[in-house]
Design a protein around this motif. Structure first.
Motif, PDB file in Angstrom:
ATOM      1  N   SER A 194       0.885  -1.325   0.068  1.00 36.90           N
ATOM      2  CA  SER A 194       0.032   0.032   0.011  1.00 36.90           C
ATOM      3  C   SER A 194       0.689   1.190  -0.115  1.00 36.90           C
ATOM      4  N   TRP A 197      -8.331   2.529   2.208  1.00 37.05           N
ATOM      5  CA  TRP A 197      -8.930   2.188   0.849  1.00 37.05           C
ATOM      6  C   TRP A 197      -7.625   1.542   0.420  1.00 37.05           C
ATOM      7  N   ASN A 198      -6.526   2.154   0.479  1.00 38.28           N
ATOM      8  CA  ASN A 198      -5.237   1.665  -0.279  1.00 38.28           C
ATOM      9  C   ASN A 198      -4.945   0.407   0.445  1.00 38.28           C
ATOM     10  N   ALA A 217      -7.401  -2.413  -0.964  1.00 35.40           N
ATOM     11  CA  ALA A 217      -7.035  -2.524  -2.307  1.00 35.40           C
ATOM     12  C   ALA A 217      -5.811  -3.471  -2.361  1.00 35.40           C
ATOM     13  N   THR A 218      -4.962  -3.062  -1.575  1.00 33.45           N
ATOM     14  CA  THR A 218      -3.675  -3.932  -1.488  1.00 33.45           C
ATOM     15  C   THR A 218      -3.926  -5.399  -0.962  1.00 33.45           C
ATOM     16  N   VAL A 266       0.401   0.525  -4.167  1.00 31.63           N
ATOM     17  CA  VAL A 266      -1.150   0.690  -4.571  1.00 31.63           C
ATOM     18  C   VAL A 266      -1.617   1.999  -4.090  1.00 31.63           C
ATOM     19  N   ASN A 267      -2.260   2.889  -4.760  1.00 29.14           N
ATOM     20  CA  ASN A 267      -2.814   4.135  -4.336  1.00 29.14           C
ATOM     21  C   ASN A 267      -4.132   4.474  -5.250  1.00 29.14           C
ATOM     22  N   PHE A 268      -4.993   4.888  -4.621  1.00 32.16           N
ATOM     23  CA  PHE A 268      -6.115   5.274  -5.241  1.00 32.16           C
ATOM     24  C   PHE A 268      -6.233   6.310  -6.303  1.00 32.16           C
ATOM     25  N   LYS A 269      -6.805   6.257  -7.418  1.00 32.82           N
ATOM     26  CA  LYS A 269      -6.862   7.195  -8.275  1.00 32.82           C
ATOM     27  C   LYS A 269      -7.761   6.894  -9.479  1.00 32.82           C
ATOM     28  N   PHE A 277      -7.079   2.150  -9.137  1.00 36.58           N
ATOM     29  CA  PHE A 277      -5.748   2.220  -8.444  1.00 36.58           C
ATOM     30  C   PHE A 277      -4.819   2.563  -9.424  1.00 36.58           C
ATOM     31  N   GLU A 278      -3.657   3.082  -8.980  1.00 42.84           N
ATOM     32  CA  GLU A 278      -2.421   3.269  -9.840  1.00 42.84           C
ATOM     33  C   GLU A 278      -1.135   2.616  -9.008  1.00 42.84           C
TER      34      GLU A 278
END
Ligand code: BGC
Length: 423
Positions: free
Chosen positions: A242, A248-249, A252-253, A285-288, A297-298
């Protein structure tokens, strides 16, 4: 680098048939012909400005047609000489299904004989072959029935594999039936940016299930042909983390790690003797919104050193993925690790850096038995149909003359291998 590698550690480089052989006729060749113009036209949308400036060949249609590629079909002896001179004692390659069974049920004597010569040429040079049976391409007749979306493909592939095992059982011990099934399923069947160019979760699911089942069946068949065969599962691994602690990151990770790794190991653990781990870069992992991972995610770039493809260079990541893969209790070979680096600016430090962490993994008790650099030579980078401009080779190819020119990093890798053997 000090010398704590196991005595019988395998050192080599990897290639795949479609990327180096040239002169092929398979379903990817057809796709290239249909899509090359579009790919050249859209290169400005896909790549950053610095990449476009540095590699203007990405705007040429010919960049996307594999054509004669490195002509390894005719020059394999020269290439294997270079591998041997580079100190390698193993080599990973793939056999092209469309050469061996160009028409349904018709096995080609010429194709079979060709690969026998290739394998003999490896053996003659003391290079242990690691043979992949499917590095994503299929004969045209398989493409026509929908490739892995169609259950019939499994049946045909198993028949092909059985034939190949029997043909070459005297020459090959290490087999990797499938190359990175997860990558081809997501890029080819979910996002559609490489052949067969299908977009859809259902298709991807179907393809994944078929490939998983195929590996299981092939494992059994292989062992019945020869109990000495060592069967590998090849798996692509990002070092997933993350980017920060935002929930959220973090979530998502976990999800990404579950789908990319956990699910894979669970599905494949009973159908292989070893894992072939393929590591290139970290994924922070980063929200975008609009990010390339499911649109949300990007991969946040936090490392300045990047390859020509913009991939972050993070040697420690190889340790992290090896640690994760080791938990499955199987021996590991690193069957791909490398970077696109036309000027050979970072390749030496990339290899040294990653091998230090491989060594640490060995010292820490992980069962790592070999390292294959991707790639022996520059080749047709067919992942997402990037084409010829990304240059992954220890050896540079002049695509006009097909001359092979070992890069500085080729000699540095040779040094590392020699040192490790003299310990
Ligand atoms: C594939 C290779 C490819 C490399 C670099 C791997 O996922 O197996 O065929 O060239 O990545 O993108």
């Amino acid at each position: 680098m000090d010398k704590k590698f196991p005595k019988d550690f395998l050192w080599g480089a990897a290639t795949s048939a479609h990327q180096v052989e040239g002169g092929l006729d398979n379903d990817w060749i057809q796709w290239e012909k249909e899509n090359a113009k579009r790919l050249a036209r859209d290169a400005d949308k896909k790549w950053e400005k610095w990449q476009q400036d540095k590699f203007p060949e990405m705007f040429e249609v010919s960049n996307y047609i594999s054509g004669k590629s490195c002509d390894q079909y005719n020059r394999y002896e020269e290439d294997f000489d270079l591998a041997k001179e580079g100190g390698h004692n193993a080599h990973r390659l793939s056999l092209e299904w469309s050469r061996i069974e160009p028409k349904k049920g018709e096995f080609s004597k010429e194709g079979i004989e060709h690969y026998r010569k290739v394998l003999l040429a490896l053996r003659a040079r003391g290079l242990e072959p690691f043979v992949t049976l499917w590095h994503w391409t299929e004969p045209v007749w398989i493409g026509e029935i929908g490739a892995w979306e169609n259950n019939e493909t499994s049946k045909y592939f198993i028949r092909f594999a059985e034939r190949v095992f029997n043909e070459y059982k005297d020459l090959v011990k290490f087999w990797m039936p499938l190359n990175e099934p997860g990558t081809e399923v997501s890029l080819g069947y979910m996002f559609g940016n490489q052949p067969p160019g299908v977009k859809g979760k259902i298709s991807a699911n179907r393809a994944f299930k078929n490939l998983m089942q195929v590996q299981k069946n092939i494992y059994k068949i292989a062992k019945s042909v020869s109990p000495d065969f060592q069967i590998g599962c090849s798996h692509f691994m990002f070092d997933i983390k993350s980017y920060n602690r935002l929930p959220w990151n973090v979530l998502a990770t976990k999800i990404m790690d579950y789908f990319a790794n956990h699910r894979f190991f669970k599905a494949f653990n009973n159908s292989c003797d070893f894992y072939g781990i393929q590591y290139y870069q970290p994924f922070n992992v980063n929200f975008k919104l609009g990010g390339n991972f499911f649109g949300f995610f990007e991969n946040k770039k936090i490392i300045e050193k990047q390859s020509d493809l913009g991939w972050q260079i993070f040697p420690e990541g190889i340790y992290n993925v090896l640690q994760k893969a080791s938990k499955n209790g199987k021996p590991i070979y690193i069957t791909e690790n490398g970077l696109a680096d036309a000027k050979d600016k970072y390749r030496t430090e990339f290899i040294e850096g990653h091998l230090k962490y491989v060594q640490k993994a060995v010292v820490d008790g992980m069962d790592i038995r070999g390292y294959f650099h991707w790639s022996l030579l520059d080749n047709f980078e067919f992942v997402e149909m990037r084409g010829f401009w990304p240059r992954f080779g220890l050896i540079e190819i002049d695509y006009k003359t097909l001359e092979r020119k070992p890069r500085k990093s080729y000699f540095e890798y040779q040094k590392i291998i020699r040192q490790s053997k003299s310990s």
